[in-house]
Design a protein around this motif. Sequence first.
Motif, PDB file in Angstrom:
ATOM      1  N   LEU A 166       0.825  -1.207   0.000  1.00  0.00           N
ATOM      2  CA  LEU A 166       0.000   0.000   0.000  1.00  0.00           C
ATOM      3  C   LEU A 166       0.860   1.259   0.000  1.00  0.00           C
ATOM      4  N   ALA A 167       1.940   1.229   0.747  1.00  0.00           N
ATOM      5  CA  ALA A 167       2.802   2.409   0.818  1.00  0.00           C
ATOM      6  C   ALA A 167       3.455   2.699  -0.529  1.00  0.00           C
ATOM      7  N   ILE A 168       3.968   1.667  -1.177  1.00  0.00           N
ATOM      8  CA  ILE A 168       4.766   1.896  -2.383  1.00  0.00           C
ATOM      9  C   ILE A 168       3.907   2.105  -3.618  1.00  0.00           C
ATOM     10  N   VAL A 169       2.845   1.304  -3.798  1.00  0.00           N
ATOM     11  CA  VAL A 169       2.094   1.403  -5.053  1.00  0.00           C
ATOM     12  C   VAL A 169       1.151   2.614  -5.066  1.00  0.00           C
ATOM     13  N   PRO A 170       0.098   2.666  -4.252  1.00  0.00           N
ATOM     14  CA  PRO A 170      -0.753   3.849  -4.347  1.00  0.00           C
ATOM     15  C   PRO A 170      -0.136   5.120  -3.775  1.00  0.00           C
ATOM     16  N   LYS A 209      -8.926   9.068  -6.407  1.00  0.00           N
ATOM     17  CA  LYS A 209      -9.678   8.050  -5.654  1.00  0.00           C
ATOM     18  C   LYS A 209      -8.790   6.866  -5.301  1.00  0.00           C
ATOM     19  N   HIS A 210      -7.909   6.493  -6.213  1.00  0.00           N
ATOM     20  CA  HIS A 210      -7.054   5.328  -5.982  1.00  0.00           C
ATOM     21  C   HIS A 210      -6.060   5.591  -4.850  1.00  0.00           C
ATOM     22  N   VAL A 211      -5.476   6.796  -4.854  1.00  0.00           N
ATOM     23  CA  VAL A 211      -4.580   7.157  -3.753  1.00  0.00           C
ATOM     24  C   VAL A 211      -5.363   7.185  -2.440  1.00  0.00           C
ATOM     25  N   ALA A 212      -6.594   7.683  -2.488  1.00  0.00           N
ATOM     26  CA  ALA A 212      -7.425   7.729  -1.276  1.00  0.00           C
ATOM     27  C   ALA A 212      -7.713   6.324  -0.748  1.00  0.00           C
ATOM     28  N   ILE A 213      -7.956   5.373  -1.657  1.00  0.00           N
ATOM     29  CA  ILE A 213      -8.186   3.982  -1.227  1.00  0.00           C
ATOM     30  C   ILE A 213      -6.934   3.441  -0.552  1.00  0.00           C
ATOM     31  N   GLY A 214      -5.771   3.700  -1.150  1.00  0.00           N
ATOM     32  CA  GLY A 214      -4.524   3.256  -0.538  1.00  0.00           C
ATOM     33  C   GLY A 214      -4.292   3.884   0.826  1.00  0.00           C
TER      34      GLY A 214
END
Length: 272
Positions: A166-170, A209-214
């Motif tokens: 989660l830290a690295i990808v999003p 939204k994707h960063v928020a999910i991460g």
Amino acid sequence: MTDVPGTLRAAAIKALSTADLSEKARLTTATAEFWFARKLGLSAPTDPPSPSRPGRPLKPDLVPPRDVPRRSVHTLEGRIAMIHALAHIELNAIDLALDIVARFCGQPVPRSFFDGWMTVAMEEAKHFGLLSARLVDLGSFYGALPAHDGLWQAVEVTSHDLPSRLAIVPLVLEARGLDVTPSLLAKLKEVGDPQTGAILEIIYNDEKKHVAIGAKWFRFLCARHRIDPARRFQEIVRECFRGEVKPPFNDRARAEAGLTPTFYRSLSPLSS
């Protein structure tokens, strides 16, 4: 009758393993639709193992980053190279989302965790389709130019640990898209390419939204163990990320996604 397997994990692995990119996008979207309709179980002992690499066609050739074509938006060839590079990123993003679903199905997280990541996978498939179609409009196609394999390295480094993924990808890789897209949109407007600009607007809004999910699930996992999320994020990035977390930062878009400057400012080489 459908060809989507009976569990989310098996269906994600099938899409992840598929080398035909149109079929990969179709399976990804179908899997998301079946999951949201609650027609799939989560996992089963008979599910196949996650592949070490995603299915890919023979093209594009994968080369070191320095050998990828230059991407100036001021020429047609440069815009094609830029769109091709973005399509390659979005293809990897499909597989990154599918991999997080398949690889971490055994984690003690709510089902809504998988709702979020199947939403991401489905939207990344949409982005890849839009960019691929734009390449065809401009007389090219995805696979016509070389690309690099740096994004999939993030999977290999973080395959052992969900918070690290989660830290690295999003929160590093996708957040970088929030930083660079506004200036790219301005350049596309300047050179008179509203069609590509409209696609990038869609991607930019979805990526927030994707960063928020991460950020949501990274904070959730840290709270479960009573760990400070910003400090843990910094520890993971220093351990797992090979590049630099460098400015300029789109602080407003990042904050809207739940990624405040306390997470990343101290990681910047210019922070001192």
